[in-house]
Write a protein that holds these residues in place. Structure first.
Motif, mmCIF file in Angstrom:
data_model
loop_
_atom_site.group_PDB
_atom_site.id
_atom_site.type_symbol
_atom_site.label_atom_id
_atom_site.label_comp_id
_atom_site.label_asym_id
_atom_site.label_seq_id
_atom_site.Cartn_x
_atom_site.Cartn_y
_atom_site.Cartn_z
ATOM 1 N N ILE A 66 0.806 -1.228 0.000
ATOM 2 C CA ILE A 66 0.000 0.000 0.000
ATOM 3 C C ILE A 66 0.833 1.268 0.000
ATOM 4 C CG2 ILE A 66 -1.990 -1.112 1.055
ATOM 5 C CD1 ILE A 66 -1.122 0.451 3.656
ATOM 6 N N HIS A 67 2.150 1.133 0.104
ATOM 7 C CA HIS A 67 3.028 2.308 0.046
ATOM 8 C C HIS A 67 3.516 2.573 -1.380
ATOM 9 C CE1 HIS A 67 3.359 0.729 4.219
ATOM 10 N NE2 HIS A 67 3.014 1.984 4.454
ATOM 11 N N ASN A 68 3.111 1.719 -2.307
ATOM 12 C CA ASN A 68 3.505 1.829 -3.700
ATOM 13 C C ASN A 68 2.289 2.340 -4.490
ATOM 14 O OD1 ASN A 68 4.183 1.348 -6.404
ATOM 15 N ND2 ASN A 68 5.373 -0.470 -5.891
ATOM 16 N N TYR A 69 2.429 3.470 -5.149
ATOM 17 C CA TYR A 69 1.316 4.077 -5.875
ATOM 18 C C TYR A 69 0.724 3.130 -6.922
ATOM 19 C CZ TYR A 69 -1.498 7.479 -8.376
ATOM 20 O OH TYR A 69 -2.546 8.130 -8.956
ATOM 21 N N CYS A 70 1.531 2.255 -7.466
ATOM 22 C CA CYS A 70 1.066 1.322 -8.499
ATOM 23 C C CYS A 70 0.057 0.305 -7.965
ATOM 24 C CB CYS A 70 2.252 0.586 -9.115
ATOM 25 S SG CYS A 70 3.330 1.670 -10.070
ATOM 26 N N VAL A 71 -0.092 0.223 -6.668
ATOM 27 C CA VAL A 71 -1.038 -0.726 -6.093
ATOM 28 C C VAL A 71 -2.465 -0.419 -6.541
ATOM 29 C CG1 VAL A 71 -1.553 0.442 -3.904
ATOM 30 C CG2 VAL A 71 -1.558 -2.047 -3.998
ATOM 31 N N ARG A 98 -11.808 -4.927 -4.399
ATOM 32 C CA ARG A 98 -12.641 -3.769 -4.747
ATOM 33 C C ARG A 98 -12.846 -2.880 -3.521
ATOM 34 N NH1 ARG A 98 -16.548 -6.441 -6.802
ATOM 35 N NH2 ARG A 98 -15.886 -6.308 -8.948
ATOM 36 N N SER A 99 -13.085 -3.498 -2.364
ATOM 37 C CA SER A 99 -13.263 -2.739 -1.118
ATOM 38 C C SER A 99 -11.992 -1.978 -0.760
ATOM 39 C CB SER A 99 -13.627 -3.678 0.038
ATOM 40 O OG SER A 99 -14.872 -4.254 -0.170
ATOM 41 N N LEU A 100 -10.862 -2.645 -0.871
ATOM 42 C CA LEU A 100 -9.592 -1.989 -0.560
ATOM 43 C C LEU A 100 -9.367 -0.797 -1.482
ATOM 44 C CD1 LEU A 100 -6.918 -1.815 0.969
ATOM 45 C CD2 LEU A 100 -5.978 -3.490 -0.653
ATOM 46 N N TYR A 101 -9.616 -0.975 -2.767
ATOM 47 C CA TYR A 101 -9.454 0.114 -3.730
ATOM 48 C C TYR A 101 -10.351 1.305 -3.357
ATOM 49 C CZ TYR A 101 -9.348 2.619 -8.161
ATOM 50 O OH TYR A 101 -9.205 3.591 -9.118
ATOM 51 N N THR A 116 6.718 5.113 -3.122
ATOM 52 C CA THR A 116 7.313 4.766 -4.402
ATOM 53 C C THR A 116 6.213 4.611 -5.449
ATOM 54 O OG1 THR A 116 8.727 3.163 -5.554
ATOM 55 C CG2 THR A 116 7.256 2.276 -3.889
ATOM 56 N N ASP A 117 6.642 4.574 -6.705
ATOM 57 C CA ASP A 117 5.717 4.235 -7.798
ATOM 58 C C ASP A 117 6.403 3.216 -8.709
ATOM 59 O OD1 ASP A 117 7.570 5.861 -8.960
ATOM 60 O OD2 ASP A 117 6.134 7.161 -9.963
ATOM 61 N N GLU A 123 5.287 -6.701 -9.203
ATOM 62 C CA GLU A 123 5.315 -7.915 -10.034
ATOM 63 C C GLU A 123 6.360 -8.901 -9.531
ATOM 64 O OE1 GLU A 123 3.077 -8.562 -12.353
ATOM 65 O OE2 GLU A 123 2.200 -6.617 -11.883
ATOM 66 N N ASN A 124 7.478 -8.390 -9.060
ATOM 67 C CA ASN A 124 8.579 -9.228 -8.575
ATOM 68 C C ASN A 124 9.012 -8.744 -7.204
ATOM 69 O OD1 ASN A 124 8.880 -10.684 -11.137
ATOM 70 N ND2 ASN A 124 9.524 -8.691 -11.898
ATOM 71 N N PRO A 125 8.183 -8.985 -6.198
ATOM 72 C CA PRO A 125 8.507 -8.454 -4.870
ATOM 73 C C PRO A 125 9.711 -9.155 -4.249
ATOM 74 C CG PRO A 125 6.631 -9.926 -4.733
ATOM 75 C CD PRO A 125 6.957 -9.763 -6.192
ATOM 76 N N ILE A 126 10.456 -8.379 -3.482
ATOM 77 C CA ILE A 126 11.548 -8.944 -2.700
ATOM 78 C C ILE A 126 10.958 -9.209 -1.323
ATOM 79 C CG2 ILE A 126 13.822 -8.549 -1.704
ATOM 80 C CD1 ILE A 126 14.310 -6.618 -4.067
#
Length: 133
Positions: A66-71, A98-101, A116-117, A123-126
């Motif tokens: 949730i700290h990544n704008y791309c979420v 949908r609720s989270l969004y 971050t964005d 896609e490839n989380p560490i």
């Protein structure tokens, strides 16, 4: 007897006040954080389930930060993914997404800070190493 009763009532009142003070309502941030973790875990369980439908294997990967704008785009894409509509667990997961969004773009819009964005990170989380149980 009377002083003991007063002391007991005072103790009950004190414990009740302490209990109420420790039960603060969840913040927008804590709700978004817990729901995103719940969705990510549910998706992992769905993919590893033995009774999983073959369409689930083809679904886009669902890792939420949730700290990544791309979420936000990730959630939109997941909810709009056309297959697996016949799988109840997928429909439930899409409803949670949908609720989270909705929570993120309307109720908590001013409370969230995106650090971050980096869409590739979703896609490839560490991931942190798994601790042995």
């Amino acid at each position: 007897k009377l002083p003991t009763m007063k002391m007991l009532l005072s103790l009950i009142a004190l414990l009740s006040a302490a209990l109420l003070a420790n039960t603060a309502p969840p913040t927008c941030y804590s709700r978004v954080l817990s729901l995103s973790k719940e969705i990510t875990e549910s998706f992992k369980e769905l993919q590893t389930s033995k009774a999983v439908d073959s369409c689930v294997v083809m679904m886009p990967r669902l890792y939420l930060d949730i700290h990544n704008y791309c979420v936000l785009a990730k959630l939109r894409d997941f909810v709009a993914y056309p297959t697996c509509d016949r799988v109840l667990e997928v429909n439930e997961l899409k409803e949670k997404a949908r609720s989270l969004y909705t929570i993120m773009i309307s109720y908590c819009r001013r409370d969230l800070v995106f650090l971050t964005d980096d869409c590739n990170a979703l896609e490839n989380p560490i991931l942190p190493p798994i601790e042995p149980s």
